[in-house]
Design a protein around this motif. Structure first.
Motif, mmCIF file in Angstrom:
data_model
loop_
_atom_site.group_PDB
_atom_site.id
_atom_site.type_symbol
_atom_site.label_atom_id
_atom_site.label_comp_id
_atom_site.label_asym_id
_atom_site.label_seq_id
_atom_site.Cartn_x
_atom_site.Cartn_y
_atom_site.Cartn_z
ATOM 1 N N ALA A 158 0.823 -1.305 0.159
ATOM 2 C CA ALA A 158 -0.002 -0.250 -0.490
ATOM 3 C C ALA A 158 0.609 1.652 0.479
ATOM 4 C CB ALA A 158 -1.229 0.172 1.596
ATOM 5 N N VAL A 159 2.199 0.487 0.708
ATOM 6 C CA VAL A 159 3.053 2.662 0.827
ATOM 7 C C VAL A 159 3.431 2.842 -0.859
ATOM 8 C CG1 VAL A 159 4.949 3.241 1.532
ATOM 9 C CG2 VAL A 159 3.333 2.193 3.364
ATOM 10 N N GLU A 160 3.763 1.171 -0.887
ATOM 11 C CA GLU A 160 4.802 1.700 -2.551
ATOM 12 C C GLU A 160 3.201 2.462 -3.580
ATOM 13 O OE1 GLU A 160 7.713 -1.902 -1.479
ATOM 14 O OE2 GLU A 160 6.198 -2.565 -3.085
ATOM 15 N N ASP A 161 2.442 1.830 -3.788
ATOM 16 C CA ASP A 161 1.203 1.602 -4.491
ATOM 17 C C ASP A 161 1.530 3.410 -4.271
ATOM 18 O OD1 ASP A 161 0.522 -0.631 -5.538
ATOM 19 O OD2 ASP A 161 -0.803 -0.714 -3.901
ATOM 20 N N VAL A 162 0.855 4.358 -2.734
ATOM 21 C CA VAL A 162 0.495 5.613 -2.134
ATOM 22 C C VAL A 162 1.849 6.400 -3.318
ATOM 23 C CG1 VAL A 162 0.468 6.646 -0.907
ATOM 24 C CG2 VAL A 162 -1.289 5.634 -1.137
ATOM 25 N N GLU A 163 3.174 5.756 -2.640
ATOM 26 C CA GLU A 163 4.487 6.508 -2.980
ATOM 27 C C GLU A 163 4.190 7.029 -4.744
ATOM 28 O OE1 GLU A 163 7.111 3.757 -1.723
ATOM 29 O OE2 GLU A 163 7.612 5.062 0.389
ATOM 30 N N PHE A 164 4.001 5.634 -5.495
ATOM 31 C CA PHE A 164 3.447 5.558 -7.175
ATOM 32 C C PHE A 164 2.541 7.067 -8.100
ATOM 33 C CE2 PHE A 164 1.593 4.820 -11.194
ATOM 34 C CZ PHE A 164 2.545 4.421 -12.060
ATOM 35 N N ALA A 197 -4.527 -0.849 6.016
ATOM 36 C CA ALA A 197 -2.981 -0.263 6.095
ATOM 37 C C ALA A 197 -3.971 0.917 6.328
ATOM 38 C CB ALA A 197 -2.067 -0.882 4.777
ATOM 39 N N MET A 198 -4.186 1.962 6.220
ATOM 40 C CA MET A 198 -4.704 2.771 6.423
ATOM 41 C C MET A 198 -4.450 3.753 7.418
ATOM 42 S SD MET A 198 -6.411 3.037 3.579
ATOM 43 C CE MET A 198 -7.062 5.416 3.772
ATOM 44 N N ASP A 199 -3.753 3.233 8.887
ATOM 45 C CA ASP A 199 -2.771 3.700 10.024
ATOM 46 C C ASP A 199 -1.525 4.036 9.207
ATOM 47 O OD1 ASP A 199 -5.799 4.013 11.452
ATOM 48 O OD2 ASP A 199 -4.861 2.043 12.767
ATOM 49 N N GLY A 259 -0.620 7.886 8.626
ATOM 50 C CA GLY A 259 0.630 8.313 9.402
ATOM 51 C C GLY A 259 1.600 8.454 8.648
ATOM 52 N N LYS A 260 1.904 7.888 7.380
ATOM 53 C CA LYS A 260 2.877 7.869 6.923
ATOM 54 C C LYS A 260 2.770 9.052 5.254
ATOM 55 C CE LYS A 260 6.549 5.569 3.299
ATOM 56 N NZ LYS A 260 7.684 6.048 4.255
ATOM 57 N N PHE A 261 1.810 9.916 5.110
ATOM 58 C CA PHE A 261 1.542 10.711 4.024
ATOM 59 C C PHE A 261 0.804 11.512 4.146
ATOM 60 C CE2 PHE A 261 2.496 6.674 1.641
ATOM 61 C CZ PHE A 261 3.525 6.812 1.650
#
Length: 265
Positions: free
Chosen positions: A56-62, A82-84, A88-90
């Motif tokens: 999920a993190v990689e998908d958002v980064e893309f 994975a929403m938390d 929290g990251k983005f």
């Protein structure tokens, strides 16, 4: 600084999220959309929570590479696992598929609620927890329905095969629930067969609800686009029969498809 002309980003573990894109196109016809489907690593629903979070993190980064103004996790598995981590990251608004479903359930005023989805979505109990917060006296019944996914992708959404599979998964819910949440992007393609079997039950489609929520949010923030819309579709692999399946899910001809593999680990 986000601009109204910036696109909406949508991601999913595969191509099912195109049913969500379809609803966004209907509700927000002037908005540009960037879609990413992680078809090389589908399904997410059988992966561990840690792996789901990583993907999920990689998908958002893309998607962030395209200066999107808002992101929709069209993947129910990511939305429930994975929403938390993502929030929290983005530092960008990320809409999930849980809150729209909960909002729609609450609006019905009903108390006997059924939820169907992937194993990961059901096991996370994300829907159950949020529904109980909003409807404390709710009776909630859950059921994984994994075979709905291949039925939708093969176009076998009506007829004897679909009827038998729907009956197998939903027979324990029939007569017990007043509302049924379709907790996977593929399931709306089976809604007519599901309606026929479940009869008077209200079907909740979170994809429709999230499109309305996007419109509300973008309007409030002054970020509604006046067009013209541009659509781009990125995949991490091209599945067999993708064109046929994708057009069935999107409800229109699918153009501008690109494959990206270099960042997949």
């Amino acid at each position: 600084m986000r601009k109204s002309t910036d696109p909406i980003g949508v991601f999913d573990s595969g191509i099912g999220g195109l049913t969500v894109v379809r609803e966004i196109m209907r509700e927000l016809p002037d908005e540009s959309i960037i879609y990413f489907g992680d078809t090389a690593r589908v399904p997410y629903g059988t992966k561990s929570k840690e792996t789901i979070e990583k993907f999920a993190v990689e998908d958002v980064e893309f998607l962030l590479k395209f200066n999107v103004k808002i992101i929709v996790s069209a993947c129910f598995t990511v939305s429930s696992n994975a929403m938390d981590v993502l929030r929290g990251k983005f530092n960008i608004p990320i809409f999930d598929m849980i809150e729209p479903g909960v909002r729609a359930v609450k609006r019905t005023g009903k108390r006997r609620i059924g939820i169907i989805g992937t194993y990961a979505t059901i096991e996370s109990r994300a829907y159950e927890k949020r529904i109980r917060e909003e409807v404390p006296d709710a009776e909630i019944f859950t059921r994984p329905a994994p075979l709905f996914v291949p039925l939708a992708e093969e176009g076998k959404t009506r007829g004897k095969i679909a009827e038998l599979v729907v009956e197998e998964y939903l027979k324990e819910l029939k007569g017990r629930v007043e509302v049924l949440v379709l907790g996977c992007t593929h399931y709306p393609l089976l809604k007519e067969t599901i309606k026929d079997f479940m009869e008077e039950v209200i079907l909740v489609e979170p994809g429709k609800e999230v499109a309305g929520m996007l419109k509300e949010y973008l309007g409030k923030e002054g970020l509604l686009s006046s067009g013209p819309p541009r659509y781009s579709f990125y995949l991490s692999d091209i599945p067999r029969k993708f064109g046929e399946i994708g057009e069935r899910f999107l409800g229109r001809k699918l153009e501008g498809i690109r494959v990206v593999r270099e960042w997949i680990t």
